[in-house]
Design a protein around this motif. Structure first.
Motif, PDB file in Angstrom:
ATOM      1  N   TYR A 117     -33.094   3.066  28.359  1.00 55.92           N
ATOM      2  CA  TYR A 117     -31.775   2.468  28.559  1.00 55.92           C
ATOM      3  C   TYR A 117     -31.465   2.499  30.057  1.00 55.92           C
ATOM      4  CZ  TYR A 117     -30.492   7.405  28.739  1.00 55.92           C
ATOM      5  OH  TYR A 117     -30.440   8.741  29.049  1.00 55.92           O
ATOM      6  N   VAL A 118     -30.371   1.832  30.432  1.00 61.76           N
ATOM      7  CA  VAL A 118     -29.946   1.796  31.825  1.00 61.76           C
ATOM      8  C   VAL A 118     -28.690   2.651  31.970  1.00 61.76           C
ATOM      9  CG1 VAL A 118     -29.025   0.291  33.643  1.00 61.76           C
ATOM     10  CG2 VAL A 118     -30.949  -0.472  32.267  1.00 61.76           C
ATOM     11  N   ILE A 119     -28.625   3.426  33.029  1.00 66.30           N
ATOM     12  CA  ILE A 119     -27.445   4.226  33.332  1.00 66.30           C
ATOM     13  C   ILE A 119     -26.435   3.330  34.043  1.00 66.30           C
ATOM     14  CG2 ILE A 119     -26.555   6.154  34.705  1.00 66.30           C
ATOM     15  CD1 ILE A 119     -29.405   7.417  34.355  1.00 66.30           C
ATOM     16  N   ASP A 120     -25.253   3.176  33.441  1.00 65.38           N
ATOM     17  CA  ASP A 120     -24.168   2.411  34.042  1.00 65.38           C
ATOM     18  C   ASP A 120     -23.002   3.348  34.312  1.00 65.38           C
ATOM     19  OD1 ASP A 120     -25.442  -0.055  34.041  1.00 65.38           O
ATOM     20  OD2 ASP A 120     -24.625  -0.658  32.101  1.00 65.38           O
ATOM     21  N   PHE A 121     -22.212   3.055  35.358  1.00 64.96           N
ATOM     22  CA  PHE A 121     -21.131   3.979  35.712  1.00 64.96           C
ATOM     23  C   PHE A 121     -20.003   3.366  36.517  1.00 64.96           C
ATOM     24  CE2 PHE A 121     -24.506   4.154  38.804  1.00 64.96           C
ATOM     25  CZ  PHE A 121     -23.837   4.052  40.013  1.00 64.96           C
ATOM     26  N   LEU A 122     -20.143   2.186  37.070  1.00 72.71           N
ATOM     27  CA  LEU A 122     -19.080   1.570  37.860  1.00 72.71           C
ATOM     28  C   LEU A 122     -18.103   0.884  36.907  1.00 72.71           C
ATOM     29  CD1 LEU A 122     -21.284   0.081  40.722  1.00 72.71           C
ATOM     30  CD2 LEU A 122     -19.900   2.165  40.799  1.00 72.71           C
ATOM     31  N   ASP A 123     -16.899   1.406  36.827  1.00 75.09           N
ATOM     32  CA  ASP A 123     -15.942   1.005  35.797  1.00 75.09           C
ATOM     33  C   ASP A 123     -14.642   0.544  36.454  1.00 75.09           C
ATOM     34  OD1 ASP A 123     -14.297   0.744  33.597  1.00 75.09           O
ATOM     35  OD2 ASP A 123     -14.502   2.837  32.951  1.00 75.09           O
ATOM     36  N   PHE A 124     -14.435  -0.766  36.487  1.00 68.26           N
ATOM     37  CA  PHE A 124     -13.214  -1.332  37.065  1.00 68.26           C
ATOM     38  C   PHE A 124     -12.154  -1.621  36.003  1.00 68.26           C
ATOM     39  CE2 PHE A 124     -16.140  -1.914  40.542  1.00 68.26           C
ATOM     40  CZ  PHE A 124     -15.345  -1.675  41.642  1.00 68.26           C
ATOM     41  N   ARG A 125     -12.408  -1.234  34.783  1.00 66.02           N
ATOM     42  CA  ARG A 125     -11.460  -1.305  33.678  1.00 66.02           C
ATOM     43  C   ARG A 125     -11.143  -2.715  33.203  1.00 66.02           C
ATOM     44  NH1 ARG A 125     -10.842   3.688  31.261  1.00 66.02           N
ATOM     45  NH2 ARG A 125     -11.622   5.107  32.831  1.00 66.02           N
TER      46      ARG A 125
END
Length: 153
Positions: A117-125
């Protein structure tokens, strides 16, 4: 002519590995600081770091079809290597654009091969959560598009 080709190749390699490094280091930071599903407020109501595992592609499409994304990533990397090897009319801007995209593709490819899987983390809502590799892929593609538009004009 050879000097220009060497400069373009150096630009491509430098940008590729810079983008790849930023992507992988940022993911290590997130994994060490947050648990899956945990969110850290950076700018209230605007930007959070939220650690998720994305088993699909952009916007989570085709979840758990990792083999498709691995195949497409390798195909893309091979195509870019062929372009940078045999297309000698390129310039440093084209090399930089391709380097951004390639670095991003390699960053997500490493995740898919290593983790599934890919790690995602940038969350602009207001947008699905993404990562630095996605920024490099999208930014490089946009810059490439603008460069191609400029060359046609």
């Amino acid at each position: 002519m050879v000097k220009k080709e060497i400069i373009n190749l150096a630009m491509f390699i430098t940008v590729t590995f810079a983008a790849l490094t930023v992507d992988q280091v940022s993911k290590v930071f997130v994994v060490k600081q947050l648990r899956v599903g945990e969110s850290l407020v950076v700018l209230p109501q605007f930007f959070h770091l939220t650690y998720i595992k994305n088993p699909g592609g952009a916007f989570g499409i085709l979840p758990y079809r990792t083999e498709i994304f691995i195949f497409l990533a390798f195909l893309f990397i091979i195509m870019v290597l062929l372009i940078t090897t045999f297309y000698h009319d390129n310039n440093w801007m084209l090399s930089a654009c391709l380097g951004l995209i390639t670095g991003g593709v390699m960053g997500n490819l490493i995740d898919r091969i290593r983790l599934g899987y890919v790690i995602d983390f940038l969350d602009f809502r207001v947008w699905p959560i993404f990562n630095a590799a996605d920024v490099f892929i999208t930014g490089g593609a946009l810059l490439l598009f603008l460069l191609l538009l400029q060359s046609k004009g």
